[in-house]
Design an enzyme around this catalytic site. Structure first.
Site, mmCIF file in Angstrom:
data_model
loop_
_atom_site.group_PDB
_atom_site.id
_atom_site.type_symbol
_atom_site.label_atom_id
_atom_site.label_comp_id
_atom_site.label_asym_id
_atom_site.label_seq_id
_atom_site.Cartn_x
_atom_site.Cartn_y
_atom_site.Cartn_z
ATOM 1 N N TRP A 46 0.942 -1.319 0.057
ATOM 2 C CA TRP A 46 -0.138 0.102 -0.014
ATOM 3 C C TRP A 46 0.921 1.349 0.080
ATOM 4 O O TRP A 46 2.056 1.136 0.564
ATOM 5 C CB TRP A 46 -1.049 -0.040 1.217
ATOM 6 C CG TRP A 46 -0.284 -0.020 2.538
ATOM 7 C CD1 TRP A 46 0.105 -1.165 3.270
ATOM 8 C CD2 TRP A 46 0.225 1.026 3.244
ATOM 9 N NE1 TRP A 46 0.662 -0.817 4.628
ATOM 10 C CE2 TRP A 46 0.948 0.557 4.460
ATOM 11 C CE3 TRP A 46 0.349 2.569 3.179
ATOM 12 C CZ2 TRP A 46 1.526 1.435 5.359
ATOM 13 C CZ3 TRP A 46 0.737 3.389 3.948
ATOM 14 C CH2 TRP A 46 1.533 2.613 5.342
ATOM 15 N N GLU A 72 7.621 7.923 14.253
ATOM 16 C CA GLU A 72 7.924 7.334 12.846
ATOM 17 C C GLU A 72 8.682 8.305 12.074
ATOM 18 O O GLU A 72 9.585 7.789 11.176
ATOM 19 C CB GLU A 72 6.613 7.069 11.947
ATOM 20 C CG GLU A 72 5.459 6.085 12.808
ATOM 21 C CD GLU A 72 6.009 4.774 12.400
ATOM 22 O OE1 GLU A 72 7.032 4.358 11.754
ATOM 23 O OE2 GLU A 72 5.494 3.709 13.229
ATOM 24 N N GLU A 91 9.001 1.687 6.255
ATOM 25 C CA GLU A 91 8.593 2.408 7.354
ATOM 26 C C GLU A 91 8.538 3.703 6.856
ATOM 27 O O GLU A 91 7.681 4.330 7.422
ATOM 28 C CB GLU A 91 9.757 2.220 8.289
ATOM 29 C CG GLU A 91 9.981 1.055 9.237
ATOM 30 C CD GLU A 91 9.113 0.905 10.247
ATOM 31 O OE1 GLU A 91 8.417 1.949 10.616
ATOM 32 O OE2 GLU A 91 8.534 -0.282 10.870
ATOM 33 N N HIS A 115 4.971 5.102 6.743
ATOM 34 C CA HIS A 115 4.062 5.236 7.892
ATOM 35 C C HIS A 115 4.217 6.668 8.479
ATOM 36 O O HIS A 115 3.005 7.311 8.416
ATOM 37 C CB HIS A 115 4.692 4.208 9.210
ATOM 38 C CG HIS A 115 4.758 2.959 8.882
ATOM 39 N ND1 HIS A 115 5.289 2.027 9.644
ATOM 40 C CD2 HIS A 115 4.409 2.161 8.037
ATOM 41 C CE1 HIS A 115 5.242 0.740 9.133
ATOM 42 N NE2 HIS A 115 4.773 0.882 7.956
ATOM 43 N N GLU A 147 9.435 -3.496 17.429
ATOM 44 C CA GLU A 147 8.420 -3.461 16.199
ATOM 45 C C GLU A 147 6.953 -3.874 16.981
ATOM 46 O O GLU A 147 5.943 -3.674 16.480
ATOM 47 C CB GLU A 147 8.955 -4.337 15.385
ATOM 48 C CG GLU A 147 9.975 -4.220 14.796
ATOM 49 C CD GLU A 147 9.522 -2.885 13.482
ATOM 50 O OE1 GLU A 147 8.552 -2.420 13.575
ATOM 51 O OE2 GLU A 147 10.575 -2.348 12.831
ATOM 52 N N THR A 200 5.365 -1.023 18.522
ATOM 53 C CA THR A 200 4.663 -0.031 17.515
ATOM 54 C C THR A 200 3.256 -0.872 17.167
ATOM 55 O O THR A 200 2.387 -0.197 16.671
ATOM 56 C CB THR A 200 5.546 0.574 16.652
ATOM 57 O OG1 THR A 200 6.222 -0.742 15.864
ATOM 58 C CG2 THR A 200 6.641 1.522 16.970
ATOM 59 N N ASP A 212 1.970 -3.834 9.002
ATOM 60 C CA ASP A 212 3.518 -3.668 8.771
ATOM 61 C C ASP A 212 4.346 -4.066 10.094
ATOM 62 O O ASP A 212 5.206 -4.789 9.755
ATOM 63 C CB ASP A 212 3.770 -2.283 8.271
ATOM 64 C CG ASP A 212 3.579 -2.067 6.539
ATOM 65 O OD1 ASP A 212 2.925 -3.158 6.093
ATOM 66 O OD2 ASP A 212 4.060 -1.059 6.014
ATOM 67 N N GLU A 213 3.939 -3.303 11.024
ATOM 68 C CA GLU A 213 4.755 -3.576 12.202
ATOM 69 C C GLU A 213 4.787 -4.972 12.796
ATOM 70 O O GLU A 213 5.889 -5.319 13.085
ATOM 71 C CB GLU A 213 4.455 -2.520 13.352
ATOM 72 C CG GLU A 213 4.139 -1.230 13.164
ATOM 73 C CD GLU A 213 5.317 -0.318 12.694
ATOM 74 O OE1 GLU A 213 6.443 -1.038 12.683
ATOM 75 O OE2 GLU A 213 5.365 0.862 12.861
ATOM 76 N N HIS A 240 7.498 -6.812 10.288
ATOM 77 C CA HIS A 240 8.505 -6.454 10.999
ATOM 78 C C HIS A 240 8.886 -7.410 12.256
ATOM 79 O O HIS A 240 10.122 -7.712 12.461
ATOM 80 C CB HIS A 240 8.953 -5.111 10.849
ATOM 81 C CG HIS A 240 8.652 -4.442 9.902
ATOM 82 N ND1 HIS A 240 8.396 -2.887 9.712
ATOM 83 C CD2 HIS A 240 8.605 -4.776 8.713
ATOM 84 C CE1 HIS A 240 8.150 -2.763 8.313
ATOM 85 N NE2 HIS A 240 8.470 -3.539 7.706
HETATM 86 FE FE LIG Z 1 8.265 -0.572 12.762
HETATM 87 FE FE LIG Z 2 6.556 2.479 11.649
#
Ligand SMILES: [Fe+2]
Ligand SMILES: [Fe+2]
Length: 396
Positions: free
Chosen positions: A95, A138, A176, A179, A229, A232, A261-262, A265
């Site tokens: 995205w 971020e 990242e 974000h 990670e 977050t 996403d976090e 990760h």
């Molecule tokens: Fe992250």
């Molecule tokens: Fe992030």
């Protein structure tokens, strides 16, 4: 050297427990820095103290991993390619912030902005302060990429190295980067925040850098990133939940997609540490105990907006109050990681390894108990102005 004038430097002790790493040394740090530079009050115009941006206060330790261990990471290159790089998403499948924002090239742009502003109108200021703090965290991404590139054996030696570790770090950074970008634009369009104050805070924060006490040591470094990670993931998940409760489903989607996403990760970083536990359990458990003894510092703990010397503490306090990130989450993350890495079941450890194992396994309940005690004697709530929301006051 030009000094901006600022409020007097005084040592402020902070008694409230918010995040595990307290901010209370900042003011004293400025005194230390000023005297280290040989500056006395006599040299300051109008008798005012000089402005000092926040700096780390602890002794900064470097290269704690024995050089021969670098080979471990070199030998894991192929493993990382097959097991870690797979957790990256191809750019074409990712995205992008624009997927969640009004399209400035479309006819309906103004209408879409109006809708966004209608949706955010009823969201409380508390929420916005926390979302701003999350966005600023971020946006200090250059600091985190720098931190990863301090680590021996895995750093990106050229800036375009073809090692698996370097490929991961660059692609992770690129993921990242979306974000802060998305949150920043969303906040901008909402009209609810003082953009210039946010931008100043970001500039200060990147200038401050951070030393999470990982000592160029990838054992410590990957434990730190695993923890962060997950932290977050939890906080963006909570801002998503709250946005939904406040009726902004788009914002909920924005925070939710970042949280996802976090999570990806977190999976990658915890897998690296799992591998280290497999091939070198003794040094890995000692590293985990070491990181936890030092406490995991929050990436934006040096946050400053040019006005509030305890900005991070105040932001953390609001985050704790509205349930976006709390001291309980810190203990929960530790417990989750201990479970994830099967720490309690490690066998064949040295004496030092055993001690570290006992310490880590008993730590989460101890943190919870300390937290309960801190809550019980918590100072009275006070009102603090936040420049981010035009100086409006919030309870901290
Ligand atoms: Fe992250
Ligand atoms: Fe992030």
């Amino acid at each position: 050297m030009a000094f901006k004038l600022q409020q007097p430097l005084t040592f402020k002790s902070t008694s409230s427990f918010t995040f595990p790493r307290s901010h209370s040394l900042r003011s004293s740090n400025r005194i230390i820095m000023a005297s280290a530079l040989g500056i006395t009050s006599k040299e300051i115009p109008n008798g005012k103290k000089p402005y000092m941006p926040p700096r780390e206060v602890h002794i900064q330790k470097t290269h704690s991993m024995p050089p021969q261990k670098i080979e471990i990471f070199k030998s894991l290159e192929n493993w990382a390619e097959g097991n870690i790089l797979v957790h990256l998403k191809p750019v074409e499948k990712c995205w992008q912030p624009q997927d969640f924002l009004p399209d400035p090239a479309s006819e309906g742009f103004e209408e879409q902005v109006k809708e966004l502003r209608e949706r955010t109108k009823e969201i409380p200021d508390d929420y916005f302060v926390v979302l701003v703090g999350d966005m600023i965290t971020e946006e200090a991404l250059p600091t985190y990429q720098t931190m990863l590139n301090t680590l021996d054996g895995v750093r990106d030696e050229t800036g375009a190295s073809l090692s698996s570790w370097a490929i991961w770090t660059r692609a992770w950074t690129a993921e990242e980067n979306r974000h802060g970008d998305l949150l920043n634009k969303y906040l901008y369009l909402s009209g609810r925040v003082d953009m210039k104050k946010l931008e100043k805070t970001i500039q200060y924060l990147i200038g401050s850098g951070m030393d999470p006490q990982t000592e160029n040591n990838p054992y410590l470094g990957f434990i730190y990133t695993s923890f962060q990670e997950r932290a977050t993931f939890i906080s963006h998940g909570n801002t998503a939940r709250l946005a939904k409760e406040h009726g902004d489903l788009k914002l909920a989607q924005v925070c939710g997609i970042i949280a996802a996403d976090e999570k990806r990760h977190e999976t990658a970083y915890t897998k690296i540490v799992e591998k280290l536990f497999e091939i070198d359990p003794d040094d890995t458990i000692v590293a985990l105990a070491d990181m936890m003894r030092k406490k995991i510092s929050m990436p934006a703990h040096l946050m400053y907006d040019g006005e509030d010397e305890n900005l991070f503490e105040h932001y953390s306090s609001v985050a704790q109050r509205i349930g976006v990130y709390t001291a309980k989450d810190y203990a929960d993350i530790l417990e989750f990681l201990v479970e994830r890495w099967n720490v309690a079941k490690l066998t064949g450890l040295s004496g030092e390894g055993h001690k570290a194992q006992d310490f880590v396994c008993g730590l989460a309940p101890r943190i919870r108990k300390l937290e309960e005690r801190a809550q019980a004697r918590a100072k009275q709530a006070s009102l603090v102005p936040f420049s981010w929301i035009f100086g409006k006051q919030l309870t901290v």
